[in-house]
Design a protein around this motif. Structure first.
Motif, PDB file in Angstrom:
ATOM      1  N   TRP A  32       7.858   2.132   6.722  1.00 53.45           N
ATOM      2  CA  TRP A  32       7.605   0.680   6.931  1.00 53.45           C
ATOM      3  C   TRP A  32       6.023   0.286   7.013  1.00 53.45           C
ATOM      4  CZ3 TRP A  32      10.158  -3.633   6.417  1.00 53.45           C
ATOM      5  CH2 TRP A  32       9.702  -4.958   6.868  1.00 53.45           C
ATOM      6  N   LYS A  33       5.423   1.183   7.641  1.00 58.82           N
ATOM      7  CA  LYS A  33       3.812   1.098   7.422  1.00 58.82           C
ATOM      8  C   LYS A  33       3.247   1.073   6.085  1.00 58.82           C
ATOM      9  CE  LYS A  33       2.968   2.980  12.013  1.00 58.82           C
ATOM     10  NZ  LYS A  33       2.293   4.114  12.914  1.00 58.82           N
ATOM     11  N   LEU A  34       3.838   2.054   5.229  1.00 60.85           N
ATOM     12  CA  LEU A  34       3.268   2.098   4.021  1.00 60.85           C
ATOM     13  C   LEU A  34       3.592   0.928   3.187  1.00 60.85           C
ATOM     14  CD1 LEU A  34       2.211   3.573   1.271  1.00 60.85           C
ATOM     15  CD2 LEU A  34       4.816   4.754   1.174  1.00 60.85           C
ATOM     16  N   ILE A  35       5.132   0.360   3.431  1.00 61.31           N
ATOM     17  CA  ILE A  35       5.337  -1.047   2.597  1.00 61.31           C
ATOM     18  C   ILE A  35       4.494  -2.234   2.959  1.00 61.31           C
ATOM     19  CG2 ILE A  35       7.256  -2.748   2.721  1.00 61.31           C
ATOM     20  CD1 ILE A  35       9.216  -0.269   2.832  1.00 61.31           C
ATOM     21  N   GLU A  36       4.250  -2.244   4.301  1.00 62.45           N
ATOM     22  CA  GLU A  36       2.940  -3.414   4.784  1.00 62.45           C
ATOM     23  C   GLU A  36       1.956  -3.073   4.138  1.00 62.45           C
ATOM     24  OE1 GLU A  36       3.291  -2.763   8.862  1.00 62.45           O
ATOM     25  OE2 GLU A  36       4.777  -4.732   9.140  1.00 62.45           O
ATOM     26  N   ARG A  37       1.418  -1.780   4.103  1.00 68.17           N
ATOM     27  CA  ARG A  37       0.050  -1.618   3.122  1.00 68.17           C
ATOM     28  C   ARG A  37       0.142  -2.191   1.839  1.00 68.17           C
ATOM     29  NH1 ARG A  37      -2.237   2.523   0.465  1.00 68.17           N
ATOM     30  NH2 ARG A  37      -0.397   3.874   0.931  1.00 68.17           N
ATOM     31  N   LEU A  38       1.412  -1.550   1.029  1.00 69.31           N
ATOM     32  CA  LEU A  38       1.481  -1.784  -0.311  1.00 69.31           C
ATOM     33  C   LEU A  38       1.490  -3.675  -0.634  1.00 69.31           C
ATOM     34  CD1 LEU A  38       3.632   1.040  -1.302  1.00 69.31           C
ATOM     35  CD2 LEU A  38       1.237   0.705  -1.899  1.00 69.31           C
ATOM     36  N   GLU A  39       2.199  -4.214   0.559  1.00 67.11           N
ATOM     37  CA  GLU A  39       2.225  -5.597   0.414  1.00 67.11           C
ATOM     38  C   GLU A  39       0.933  -6.414   0.430  1.00 67.11           C
ATOM     39  OE1 GLU A  39       5.292  -6.721   3.345  1.00 67.11           O
ATOM     40  OE2 GLU A  39       7.026  -6.605   1.855  1.00 67.11           O
ATOM     41  N   ARG A  40       0.281  -5.806   1.343  1.00 65.50           N
ATOM     42  CA  ARG A  40      -1.197  -6.421   1.733  1.00 65.50           C
ATOM     43  C   ARG A  40      -1.885  -6.187   0.412  1.00 65.50           C
ATOM     44  NH1 ARG A  40      -0.710  -4.151   6.772  1.00 65.50           N
ATOM     45  NH2 ARG A  40      -1.917  -2.323   6.112  1.00 65.50           N
TER      46      ARG A  40
END
Length: 69
Positions: A32-40
């Motif tokens: 989830w943290k990786l997904i949020e970083r990639l979305e930003r």
């Protein structure tokens, strides 16, 4: 099987399942943290592309032949 051995086996299963659940939770949290970083990062890149398209749209086109001529 006696009641004690059956209870011991069930307790071992619960402990194993608890550990598995914690491991899966840690993996999901990391993803989830990786997904949020990639979305930003994608949002920033999309903004840069949009800015680039706006800035090139304002420039006058150059009527020169391509460099290979």
């Amino acid at each position: 099987m006696t009641n004690t051995s059956c209870l011991d086996e069930l307790e071992m299963r619960v402990v194993h399942q608890d550990q598995t659940i914690e491991d899966l939770n840690a993996a999901i949290t990391a993803q989830w943290k990786l997904i949020e970083r990639l979305e930003r990062q994608m949002a920033r890149l999309a903004e840069r592309v949009a800015d680039s398209e706006r800035s090139t749209g304002d420039a006058a086109p150059v009527d020169r032949p391509p460099p290979h001529y």
